[in-house]
Write an enzyme that holds these catalytic residues in place. Structure first.
Site, short mmCIF file in Angstrom:
data_model
loop_
_atom_site.label_atom_id
_atom_site.label_comp_id
_atom_site.label_asym_id
_atom_site.label_seq_id
_atom_site.Cartn_x
_atom_site.Cartn_y
_atom_site.Cartn_z
N ALA A 63 0.85 -1.19 0.00
CA ALA A 63 0.00 0.00 0.00
C ALA A 63 0.89 1.24 0.00
O ALA A 63 2.09 1.15 0.24
CB ALA A 63 -0.86 -0.01 1.25
N GLY A 107 -1.20 -5.01 0.32
CA GLY A 107 -2.25 -4.81 -0.68
C GLY A 107 -1.91 -5.48 -2.00
O GLY A 107 -2.80 -5.88 -2.75
N GLU A 110 -3.03 -8.91 -1.74
CA GLU A 110 -4.50 -8.96 -1.75
C GLU A 110 -5.03 -8.83 -3.19
O GLU A 110 -6.00 -9.48 -3.57
CB GLU A 110 -5.08 -7.86 -0.85
#
Ligand SMILES: NC(=O)c1ccc[n+]([C@@H]2O[C@H](COP(=O)([O-])OP(=O)(O)OC[C@H]3O[C@@H](n4cnc5c(N)ncnc54)[C@H](O)[C@@H]3O)[C@@H](O)[C@H]2O)c1
Length: 712
Positions: A63, A107, A110
């Site tokens: 992120a 992230g 993900e």
């Protein structure tokens, strides 16, 4: 469309590439760009399958951490995060294959989980390291990962935060295929196969047969909770991560995601996460020295010389050779040199035993060390680091010798822990080339390097020291030339209060246990035993004349030292130690000596509460830190925080002493300091800066901003 993400075609396969160097972080525009391109490709009848890949050296490494700060400071509201974006990718009717090289962290992983399939280069790494910032995965990572890898493995990845190799991830079925050779070519071929199979794309959220056996999972998670409580002592995020993963096996996907969102939010707004994010950015901030122009010419450090092969000289030598810089190691006589080299060999031997290094690697390192007894051999070195005994006269003599032989452009650094760098520099003909390079013990392990700025230290010397710190794998913090610099100066009041609490009736092990539970790497009294109680004793004796009449001197630790108890090295100090053991054992004999000293000194007895133990010791750090900041011996309060987190085992999740004080409120801290002053007088003079900030309702962070402007 956003240039951060591009779309191209290879026959009937669309390739979506993320181009956000250096690490393809998920900055604003990236997630939106990925989704838009995937949707364009999905709508294109000529496209049969889609590959998502990172441009440059890595997939999405995580992120954009600045975004978290914007949310918690109220500059931005967190809507629903990445959740709907990932759901839309997963709903794509054509197979989406994620191709991973470099790292897919946080992230990034993900995103990969929301794709239907994952292929990876064998040397890639994946992980959910959010816990290292005091948070948990917040875009369904805790829900999709257990559907791929099973509950226990997913919980371990989310709670411990360690990276997992692509091979391991393949074994765990997170990655469907490893690709040797060109990753994109392999990914396209894999995507085509999936399209040709005619099967509908496999949605991760619908995989239901990999969670594992419920009873086994319960056992595994109980073990993991224990392990993470040890590794992340005092922190909440790892436990929240486990809770979220556990929910994945219990709840339907959507409800599990709601649970994750609640826990994520709780973590993000916790002081724990704010503290860890403060440390994350702090490490970058301390590298910025406002008055050092960016274009200062650095001295090229190709070789080093270390003077003194004792505890520190040996560790510093290992630090240099580990960074690939050969070392000339100078001692006074052959036995001392042999002792120093033996210790270095022994330390490397431990790395071999633990499988961290091969014997061949160790031999190569040892071959980079050239032992000597002659100053003459220092003449080629680009930097000379002095690590002889802590004695001003000796250091002056040694620097005068170094001055005779060193190259004119060599950096002359002292590893002194407390002494005046200007006085040392004055013993040379080139004080502008002298600087403090204060390593911490064990020097080859501890990440902190205090770089002490002398009155005349040149810009080149300072900039070179900062750059060198990075090369050595250290975090360099520039500090001013006051007694003990930043770290050891603050340590004085901290250690004093720990000793005083014992004199006032708290048990040695209670003081240590309280601070250990609070998050310190070790209790202060055990640290005293480790460092040697005689060290502080000597310092105190020299400064004794400064203590006003009627003020309480150190009683207990002086008495222990005078009874021959120097700490671990004599097998006894505040604690006793079994032969060859470093484990502190509470000692009735120490208690007897302490009681004797206290009685003679007439100290009133009242064992402290845990709260008081923490306030007395930690506010001791804060008050001295404020004085240092006020005097300009630390550039910013965050520099002090970084010194404490990296050099003194201060818990990162509390953000460092100054950040911690901000979270408590400086008014409250100041009020307590004043109460302590009433009770203990001289020892607790409130810092004028602490008073000013407390009375004007400000924080140390605001002080930093007012002085230097907002951090980038
Ligand atoms: N021990 C720590 O935890 C620590 C931490 C940070 C800084 N320091 C500082 O590092 C310095 C060294 O401390 P240490 O703990 O390594 O001490 P030490 O006693 O382990 O080692 C000092 C070494 O210097 C050698 N020496 C003395 N005079 C010399 C000379 N003229 N030429 C070459 N070698 C000489 C001695 O033989 C000895 O081996 C001190 O200034 C100390 O304050 C120590």
């Amino acid at each position: 469309m956003s240039e951060l993400v591009t779309l191209s075609k290879n026959g009937d396969v669309a390739v979506v590439t993320v181009n956000n160097p250096p690490v393809n972080a998920l900055s604003p525009g990236v997630p939106e760009g990925i989704l838009a391109h995937i949707q364009t490709a999905a709508a294109d009848p000529a496209v049969k399958a889609i590959v998502l890949i990172g441009g440059g050296k890595t997939f999405i490494a995580g992120a954009d951490i600045k975004e978290f700060g914007k949310i918690t400071s109220g500059k931005k509201t967190r809507d629903v995060g990445l959740y709907p974006t990932l759901l839309a990718i997963e709903n794509c009717p054509k197979p989406v294959v994620c191709a991973i090289h470099g790292t897919a962290f946080g992230g990034g992983l993900e995103f990969a989980q929301a794709c239907h399939y994952r292929v990876a280069a064998p040397n890639a790494q994946i992980g959910q390291p959010e816990v290292k910032l005091g948070i948990i995965p917040g875009a369904a990572g805790t829900q999709r990962l257990p559907r791929l890898a099973g509950v226990v493995r997913a919980a371990e990845m989310c709670a411990m935060g360690n990276p997992v190799s692509a091979r391991q991830a393949h074994d765990w079925e997170i990655v469907d295929q490893l690709i040797d050779g060109d990753l994109l070519t392999g990914a396209i071929a894999f995507a085509r196969e999936q399209a040709a199979s005619g099967k509908p794309p496999r949605k991760t959220r619908e995989i239901a047969d990999r969670f594992g056996d419920a009873a086994e999972n319960a056992k595994g998670l109980a073990e993991l909770r224990k392990q993470s409580a040890k590794q992340w002592r005092g922190m909440q995020a790892p436990l929240r991560a486990i809770e979220a993963v556990e929910a994945a096996a219990r709840l339907p996907f959507e409800k599990g995601c709601k649970k994750e969102a609640e826990l994520f939010q709780e973590c993000l707004f916790s002081t724990e996460s704010k503290g860890m994010i403060h440390v994350f950015f702090g490490e970058r901030t301390v590298a910025k020295i406002p008055d050092l122009p960016k274009d200062v010419k650095l001295i090229d450090i190709k070789t080093a010389a270390i003077v003194g092969a004792g505890t520190m000289g040996g560790g510093i030598t290992m630090t240099y050779v580990n960074a690939g810089i050969p070392v000339v190691l100078k001692e006074v006589d052959q036995p001392a040199l042999d002792r120093g080299l033996d210790t270095i060999r022994r330390n490397y031997g431990v790395s071999v035993q633990r499988g961290k290094m091969t014997q061949a690697q160790v031999d190569a390192k040892l071959a980079m060390i050239r032992p000597t007894l002659n100053y003459e051999d220092l003449k080629e070195a680009d930097i000379v680091v002095e690590a002889v005994f802590e004695n001003m006269e000796l250091k002056k003599q040694v620097f005068a010798e170094i001055d005779k032989v060193a190259k004119p452009e060599a950096v002359l650094a002292s590893n002194t822990s407390t002494l005046n760098i200007d006085e040392i520099a004055a013993s040379t003909s080139r004080p502008q080339m002298v600087v403090g390079n204060h390593f911490f013990s064990p020097a080859n392990v501890m990440k902190l390097l205090e770089i002490v700025r002398g009155k005349q230290s040149s810009q080149e010397i300072l900039a070179t020291s900062m750059a060198l710190a990075r090369r050595l794998g250290k975090v360099g913090v520039l500090v001013g030339n006051c007694w003990g610099f930043v770290g050891n100066r603050m340590f004085g009041p901290y250690m004093r209060e720990a000793a005083f609490l014992v004199e006032e009736g708290s048990k040695v092990q209670d003081v240590d246990a309280t601070l250990y539970e609070w998050g310190m790497a070790m209790g202060p009294l055990a640290v005293g035993d480790l460092a040697g109680l005689d060290v502080g004793y000597k310092v105190r004796k020299e400064a004794e004349h400064q203590i006003p009449k009627g003020m309480r001197p150190h009683l207990a630790d002086n008495h222990l030292v005078e009874a021959g108890r120097y700490g671990q090295k004599t097998g006894a100090g505040w604690y006793r130690y079994g032969k060859g053991s470093r484990t502190p054992v509470p000692d009735p004999e120490a208690e007897r000596l302490i009681a004797e000293a206290v009685q003679a000194g007439g100290v009133k007895q009242h064992p402290a509460t845990k709260e008081e133990i923490i306030e007395r010791t930690i506010y001791g750090l804060v008050n001295e830190g404020a004085a240092i900041l006020d005097e300009g011996h630390a550039l910013r309060s965050v520099d002090i925080d970084i010194v404490y987190v990296y050099g003194y085992g201060f818990p990162a999740f509390r953000g460092g002493p100054m950040f911690y004080a901000d979270t408590i409120g400086l008014k409250k801290v100041y009020d307590r300091v004043r109460q302590f002053e009433k009770a203990h007088g001289f020892w607790w003079k409130p810092s004028p800066l602490l008073k000013r900030l407390a009375e004007s309702g400000q924080t140390f962070a605001e002080f930093d901003r007012q002085k230097w402007g907002a951090a980038e």
